[in-house]
Motif scaffolding. Structure first.
Motif, PDB file in Angstrom:
ATOM      1  N   LYS A   1       1.854 -10.471  -1.477  1.00 53.23           N
ATOM      2  CA  LYS A   1       1.396 -10.530  -0.202  1.00 53.23           C
ATOM      3  C   LYS A   1       1.163 -11.647   0.744  1.00 53.23           C
ATOM      4  O   LYS A   1       0.795 -11.653   1.934  1.00 53.23           O
ATOM      5  CB  LYS A   1      -0.264  -9.551  -0.431  1.00 53.23           C
ATOM      6  CG  LYS A   1      -0.919 -10.595  -1.151  1.00 53.23           C
ATOM      7  CD  LYS A   1      -2.380  -9.790  -1.252  1.00 53.23           C
ATOM      8  CE  LYS A   1      -3.488 -10.861  -2.193  1.00 53.23           C
ATOM      9  NZ  LYS A   1      -4.787 -10.025  -2.434  1.00 53.23           N
TER      10      LYS A   1
ATOM     11  N   SER B   1       5.883   5.258   3.524  1.00 56.92           N
ATOM     12  CA  SER B   1       6.315   3.732   3.418  1.00 56.92           C
ATOM     13  C   SER B   1       7.548   3.829   2.311  1.00 56.92           C
ATOM     14  O   SER B   1       8.125   2.849   2.240  1.00 56.92           O
ATOM     15  CB  SER B   1       5.227   3.269   2.716  1.00 56.92           C
ATOM     16  OG  SER B   1       4.096   3.213   3.408  1.00 56.92           O
TER      17      SER B   1
ATOM     18  N   SER C   1       1.205  -8.641   3.790  1.00 53.42           N
ATOM     19  CA  SER C   1      -0.381  -8.480   2.987  1.00 53.42           C
ATOM     20  C   SER C   1      -0.985  -7.127   2.854  1.00 53.42           C
ATOM     21  O   SER C   1      -2.010  -6.741   2.517  1.00 53.42           O
ATOM     22  CB  SER C   1      -0.895  -9.346   3.573  1.00 53.42           C
ATOM     23  OG  SER C   1      -1.216  -8.896   4.941  1.00 53.42           O
ATOM     24  N   LYS C   2      -0.405  -6.040   3.963  1.00 56.82           N
ATOM     25  CA  LYS C   2      -0.698  -4.994   3.876  1.00 56.82           C
ATOM     26  C   LYS C   2      -0.248  -3.781   3.050  1.00 56.82           C
ATOM     27  O   LYS C   2      -0.609  -2.755   3.421  1.00 56.82           O
ATOM     28  CB  LYS C   2      -0.593  -4.467   5.719  1.00 56.82           C
ATOM     29  CG  LYS C   2      -1.219  -5.208   6.700  1.00 56.82           C
ATOM     30  CD  LYS C   2      -0.768  -4.868   8.074  1.00 56.82           C
ATOM     31  CE  LYS C   2      -1.579  -5.985   9.217  1.00 56.82           C
ATOM     32  NZ  LYS C   2      -1.074  -5.843  10.318  1.00 56.82           N
ATOM     33  N   TYR C   3       0.813  -4.261   2.256  1.00 61.06           N
ATOM     34  CA  TYR C   3       1.079  -3.176   1.233  1.00 61.06           C
ATOM     35  C   TYR C   3       0.392  -3.032   0.221  1.00 61.06           C
ATOM     36  O   TYR C   3      -0.622  -3.650   0.075  1.00 61.06           O
ATOM     37  CB  TYR C   3       2.583  -3.861   0.713  1.00 61.06           C
ATOM     38  CG  TYR C   3       3.691  -3.965   1.656  1.00 61.06           C
ATOM     39  CD1 TYR C   3       3.695  -3.636   3.019  1.00 61.06           C
ATOM     40  CD2 TYR C   3       5.113  -4.592   1.453  1.00 61.06           C
ATOM     41  CE1 TYR C   3       4.742  -3.589   4.078  1.00 61.06           C
ATOM     42  CE2 TYR C   3       5.925  -4.580   2.288  1.00 61.06           C
ATOM     43  CZ  TYR C   3       6.024  -4.124   3.660  1.00 61.06           C
ATOM     44  OH  TYR C   3       7.053  -4.345   4.384  1.00 61.06           O
ATOM     45  N   ASN C   4       0.643  -1.973  -0.452  1.00 59.35           N
ATOM     46  CA  ASN C   4      -0.291  -1.718  -1.851  1.00 59.35           C
ATOM     47  C   ASN C   4       0.932  -2.149  -3.108  1.00 59.35           C
ATOM     48  O   ASN C   4       2.014  -2.377  -2.870  1.00 59.35           O
ATOM     49  CB  ASN C   4      -0.239  -0.116  -1.808  1.00 59.35           C
ATOM     50  CG  ASN C   4      -1.363   0.269  -0.847  1.00 59.35           C
ATOM     51  OD1 ASN C   4      -2.310  -0.589  -0.757  1.00 59.35           O
ATOM     52  ND2 ASN C   4      -0.933   1.141  -0.325  1.00 59.35           N
ATOM     53  N   ARG C   5       0.048  -2.521  -3.970  1.00 57.95           N
ATOM     54  CA  ARG C   5       0.853  -3.102  -5.292  1.00 57.95           C
ATOM     55  C   ARG C   5       1.775  -1.891  -5.867  1.00 57.95           C
ATOM     56  O   ARG C   5       2.860  -2.171  -6.388  1.00 57.95           O
ATOM     57  CB  ARG C   5      -0.255  -3.676  -6.427  1.00 57.95           C
ATOM     58  CG  ARG C   5       0.493  -4.148  -7.405  1.00 57.95           C
ATOM     59  CD  ARG C   5      -0.383  -5.066  -8.185  1.00 57.95           C
ATOM     60  NE  ARG C   5       0.111  -5.820  -9.152  1.00 57.95           N
ATOM     61  CZ  ARG C   5      -0.025  -5.377 -10.736  1.00 57.95           C
ATOM     62  NH1 ARG C   5      -0.402  -4.140 -10.992  1.00 57.95           N
ATOM     63  NH2 ARG C   5       0.702  -6.022 -11.538  1.00 57.95           N
TER      64      ARG C   5
ATOM     65  N   ASN D   1       3.208   6.487  -0.767  1.00 59.68           N
ATOM     66  CA  ASN D   1       2.999   7.031   0.476  1.00 59.68           C
ATOM     67  C   ASN D   1       4.515   7.585   1.159  1.00 59.68           C
ATOM     68  O   ASN D   1       5.320   6.596   0.961  1.00 59.68           O
ATOM     69  CB  ASN D   1       2.393   5.997   1.501  1.00 59.68           C
ATOM     70  CG  ASN D   1       1.973   6.592   2.781  1.00 59.68           C
ATOM     71  OD1 ASN D   1       2.923   6.752   3.708  1.00 59.68           O
ATOM     72  ND2 ASN D   1       0.910   7.083   3.002  1.00 59.68           N
TER      73      ASN D   1
ATOM     74  N   ASN E   1       0.046  -9.992  -6.273  1.00 59.95           N
ATOM     75  CA  ASN E   1      -1.096 -10.955  -6.007  1.00 59.95           C
ATOM     76  C   ASN E   1      -0.895 -12.633  -6.493  1.00 59.95           C
ATOM     77  O   ASN E   1      -1.738 -13.015  -6.342  1.00 59.95           O
ATOM     78  CB  ASN E   1      -2.273 -10.401  -6.621  1.00 59.95           C
ATOM     79  CG  ASN E   1      -2.840  -8.897  -6.274  1.00 59.95           C
ATOM     80  OD1 ASN E   1      -2.720  -9.013  -4.938  1.00 59.95           O
ATOM     81  ND2 ASN E   1      -2.909  -8.058  -6.886  1.00 59.95           N
TER      82      ASN E   1
ATOM     83  N   GLU F   1       3.178   1.717  -4.532  1.00 60.06           N
ATOM     84  CA  GLU F   1       3.250   2.599  -3.181  1.00 60.06           C
ATOM     85  C   GLU F   1       3.714   3.793  -3.491  1.00 60.06           C
ATOM     86  O   GLU F   1       4.834   3.792  -4.110  1.00 60.06           O
ATOM     87  CB  GLU F   1       4.092   1.814  -2.155  1.00 60.06           C
ATOM     88  CG  GLU F   1       4.037   2.431  -0.698  1.00 60.06           C
ATOM     89  CD  GLU F   1       2.683   2.341  -0.259  1.00 60.06           C
ATOM     90  OE1 GLU F   1       1.900   3.275  -0.220  1.00 60.06           O
ATOM     91  OE2 GLU F   1       2.115   1.245   0.286  1.00 60.06           O
TER      92      GLU F   1
ATOM     93  N   THR G   1       8.718   5.588  -6.583  1.00 62.51           N
ATOM     94  CA  THR G   1       7.275   5.151  -6.615  1.00 62.51           C
ATOM     95  C   THR G   1       7.863   3.468  -6.653  1.00 62.51           C
ATOM     96  O   THR G   1       8.523   3.010  -7.358  1.00 62.51           O
ATOM     97  CB  THR G   1       6.685   5.200  -7.792  1.00 62.51           C
ATOM     98  OG1 THR G   1       6.309   6.777  -7.856  1.00 62.51           O
ATOM     99  CG2 THR G   1       5.218   4.572  -7.872  1.00 62.51           C
TER     100      THR G   1
END
Length: 299
Positions: free
Chosen positions: A17, A35, A24-28, A32, A49, A30, A42
């Protein structure tokens, strides 16, 4: 996606991030639909981090080899022309690869002039060229914009501009709607009728058309339905695919029965496998009907 049709796929990314504002807006982890391009995939970023010092301590302690460009002063190594490069990387590139650096700057200035920037050199040197452009300035961008006229002689008919000749590939794009019946259409008009998958009632008519201002065109008429506009919207999705497909494989990954194959320049929907679920025409998974609408659309 061809190899793992009905299996969940876990893919690992090495992104962090701290690398950029967008990351930085991504998820660890994901999942979605917007996305993740391959639908059963997945995406996990185990070091999401980690800070720079964490990465370097790991590399040095484990004696892992790394790119020599870091020894030259780069703090991020990728393509020398990447818009995510900072001014430090651009400066170092001008020293270590002056010919490529100059050629890239000249290309950007020419492109800036092409898209109408008043002071092209300032636009490039100030870094404003790095803002997302969509398809601005690209010839391919015109293919995602649906161009059509309403037919004056027939109700519920639209004439869509095509960017390549009307052919069997376009007709095949309408397989998700139901049974493609060439024999039911008017042969002199090269008309094809699409029968609803459940009721077997004609719901669409397709035919090649001559239209002023369009090199190629198709007339789409909706039949025997309550919501003609909704059906035309979905028909437009398929026409956008026909015009704009860049073989990203998103559609292929959406199809749970493996009916969609995108090989080389060919997009094919197997009528024997298609279950008419409309998932490949669902805005939840494909806003605008085609991934290219997201990437090439201009304001």
């Amino acid at each position: 996606s061809n190899f793992y049709r009905n299996q969940q796929i876990l893919t690992f990314y090495g992104i962090r991030k701290f690398e950029s504002v967008s990351r930085s807006k991504y998820n660890r982890v994901e999942k979605n639909t917007e996305s993740v391009k391959i639908q059963q995939q997945t995406v996990a970023a185990p070091i999401f981090n980690w800070k720079d010092i964490d990465v370097w301590l790991y590399i040095l302690s484990e004696k892992i080899d790394f790119n020599d460009a870091y020894r030259l002063g780069y703090d991020r190594v990728g393509c020398y022309c990447c818009p995510n490069n900072n001014s430090r990387a651009q400066f170092l590139s001008s020293i270590y690869m002056p010919d490529k650096s100059t050629a890239w700057r000249n290309f950007l200035i020419d492109f800036a002039k092409k898209i109408g920037k008043a002071d092209a050199e300032v636009y490039v040197d100030s870094g404003k060229w790095k803002a997302r452009q969509g398809g601005n300035g690209l010839a391919a961008a015109k293919t995602v914009k649906l161009q059509f006229t309403n037919c004056t002689s027939e109700e519920h008919s639209k004439i869509y501009k095509l960017f390549k000749p009307y052919d069997d590939e376009l007709i095949n794009m309408f397989t998700p709607f139901g049974k493609v019946a060439k024999d039911l259409g008017q042969k002199l008009l090269q008309e094809t009728i699409i029968l609803d998958a459940k009721s077997n009632v004609p719901i669409l008519s397709l035919q090649p058309f001559m239209q002023d201002g369009y090199e190629h065109a198709v007339k789409v008429k909706t039949l025997n339905v309550e919501n003609h506009d909704e059906l035309q919207r979905l028909a437009g999705y398929q026409i956008r695919k026909f015009n704009a497909c860049r073989r990203c494989l998103k559609c292929e990954s959406l199809c749970r029965t493996g009916a969609i194959s995108i090989i080389g320049d060919s997009y094919y929907i197997d009528p024997e496998k298609c279950v008419h679920c409309y998932k490949c025409m669902n805005a939840k998974y494909l806003a605008g009907g085609c991934m290219m609408d997201k990437y090439l659309r201009t304001k």
